[in-house]
Design an enzyme around this catalytic site. Structure first.
Site, mmCIF file in Angstrom:
data_model
loop_
_atom_site.group_PDB
_atom_site.id
_atom_site.type_symbol
_atom_site.label_atom_id
_atom_site.label_comp_id
_atom_site.label_asym_id
_atom_site.label_seq_id
_atom_site.Cartn_x
_atom_site.Cartn_y
_atom_site.Cartn_z
ATOM 1 N N LYS A 185 -12.015 -0.197 0.362
ATOM 2 C CA LYS A 185 -11.214 0.558 -0.601
ATOM 3 C C LYS A 185 -11.956 0.620 -1.937
ATOM 4 O O LYS A 185 -12.868 1.406 -2.091
ATOM 5 C CB LYS A 185 -9.816 -0.050 -0.686
ATOM 6 N N SER B 139 0.791 -1.230 0.000
ATOM 7 C CA SER B 139 0.000 0.000 0.000
ATOM 8 C C SER B 139 0.820 1.276 0.000
ATOM 9 O O SER B 139 0.341 2.313 -0.450
ATOM 10 C CB SER B 139 -0.949 0.015 1.202
ATOM 11 N N HIS C 163 -5.351 -3.925 -1.666
ATOM 12 C CA HIS C 163 -5.178 -2.873 -2.677
ATOM 13 C C HIS C 163 -5.151 -3.427 -4.098
ATOM 14 O O HIS C 163 -4.903 -2.684 -5.047
ATOM 15 C CB HIS C 163 -3.904 -2.074 -2.389
#
Length: 394
Positions: free
Chosen positions: A241, A182, A210
């Protein structure tokens, strides 16, 4: 009588003097390419809202409909009276989206790691972990009673060295890596790691927080990106996310999912995902199943922004994804750069130790599919102005 908490005051003062004290700003608007932050409208370069789904009308509507039907809270842990039909629908759709045998949902991606690692590794076992794995993996490893070893970041040769060094000394092996790291935006060599996992008969776990909604066909993640379906035992994902909501899950081998129903402590001892969150996550998966448009736009925006930042002369590290670390070095400089960006109408938070190593402070720019080309040009203009002012670029 002395102040038993005086050490906190001293420690906080040390953080301020070193430029490592975190100043937390307040968001006063929905997540999107622009935010109202502390009363000011600014361009958002901070959020993990990769696809712009956090305020998508379909997610909002699905959450409202679910509240009308089910209420708000689940009322219990999943194993007692907290499993709603919504949870099962989400898990079926996540498994189908990921091309996995089964899936189980958790309250967060952090909790998914805390549930999975101690359930799979105990005394007599060995966990082998990338040195830059996320804090939730580190904490999950600490909670297990297994032995642990660390290999050099994204270095399959060093992983092989560690596995060979410990060969035959433990009951079970568990290899864990982030998919996308990340802070730097680089991608784990999961194909090589999978080969080693098979060679040494290790369970393989990847945290794809991610990579979800970013890598692979239509955002199906790192396993799809490398074509490793059926070769990775555990994919940990987050829905906070790219999915735009909150929550976590594990997708993969059905035996492991069944075991986590029985021994995943956050599943057993913390209430289930809330009704609106679960419903909104279902809507996110539906959107990603239908089209690759948002993922394609995300990558188009990322390629443009990163190319222009390099042209301006910024050091953006070795990112292979839309994550764009603007490397600044010292924490004080990163905080000053962040403050000046904010004055120029751009919200870009400074990141320093302990999130990243000392001397590697940065502004991490998070590009979104929701950003327009005009938004990106506005951000580039601000970075160029502040970068020249502070001597970061010529």
């Amino acid at each position: 009588m002395g102040d038993k908490l005086a050490w906190i005051d001293e420690s906080l003062e040390d953080l301020k003097e070193s430029g490592l004290y975190t100043h937390i700003r307040t968001i006063e608007s929905p997540q999107g390419p622009w935010l109202v932050v502390d009363g000011r409208k600014v361009l958002n370069f901070c959020s993990n809202n990769y696809l712009g789904l956090a305020n998508h009308p379909r997610l909002v509507e699905k959450a409202k409909e679910a509240i009308d039907r089910y209420g708000v809270g689940p009322g219990a842990v999943r194993t007692i009276a907290g499993t709603l039909s919504l949870h099962l629908e989400l898990e079926r759709k996540l498994a189908a989206f990921k091309g996995a045998e089964a899936a189980i949902s958790f309250q967060s991606g952090f909790n998914a790691n805390l549930a999975t690692i101690p359930a799979l590794a105990d005394r007599g076992d060995l966990i082998v972990s990338d040195e830059l794995n996320h804090a939730s993996i580190i904490d999950g490893v600490r909670l297990s009673r297994a032995d642990r070893a660390v290999y050099k970041h994204c270095d399959a040769d060093d992983l092989k060295r560690v596995l060979e060094e410990h060969k035959g000394k433990h009951r079970r092996l568990l290899i864990i890596t982030d998919g996308v790291f990340s802070m730097d935006g680089d991608i784990a060599p999961l194909d090589k790691i999978a080969d080693l996992a098979e060679e040494y008969e290790a369970i393989l776990m990847v945290d794809d927080a991610h990579g979800e909604g970013v890598l692979g066909h239509g955002g199906r993640g790192i396993v799809d990106y490398f074509g490793l379906h059926g070769r990775v035992d555990i994919e940990v994902g987050t829905m906070s996310k790219a999915f735009g909501v909150v929550g976590g899950y594990v997708a993969g081998n059905s035996k492991i999912v069944e075991w986590l129903h029985q021994r995943g402590r956050p599943f057993l001892f913390s209430s289930a995902m809330t009704v609106p969150d679960t419903a909104a996550c279902i809507a996110s998966v539906d959107i990603l199943q239908e089209s690759t448009e948002l993922v394609d736009r995300l990558w188009d925006n990322a390629r443009y922004f990163k190319g222009e930042m390099q042209r301006l002369g910024f050091d953006i590290g070795h990112s292979q994804t839309p994550i764009t670390p603007v490397m600044l070095g010292e924490a004080r400089l990163a905080q000053k750069f962040s403050s000046r960006l904010y004055e120029e109408g751009v919200f870009g938070t400074a990141i320093g130790y302990p999130t990243v190593p000392k001397g590697k402070a940065r502004i991490r720019v998070m590009i979104s599919a929701a950003h327009s080309r005009e938004d990106l040009e506005k951000g580039l203009e601000a970075f160029a102005k502040v970068g020249k002012e502070l001597g970061v670029i010529g």
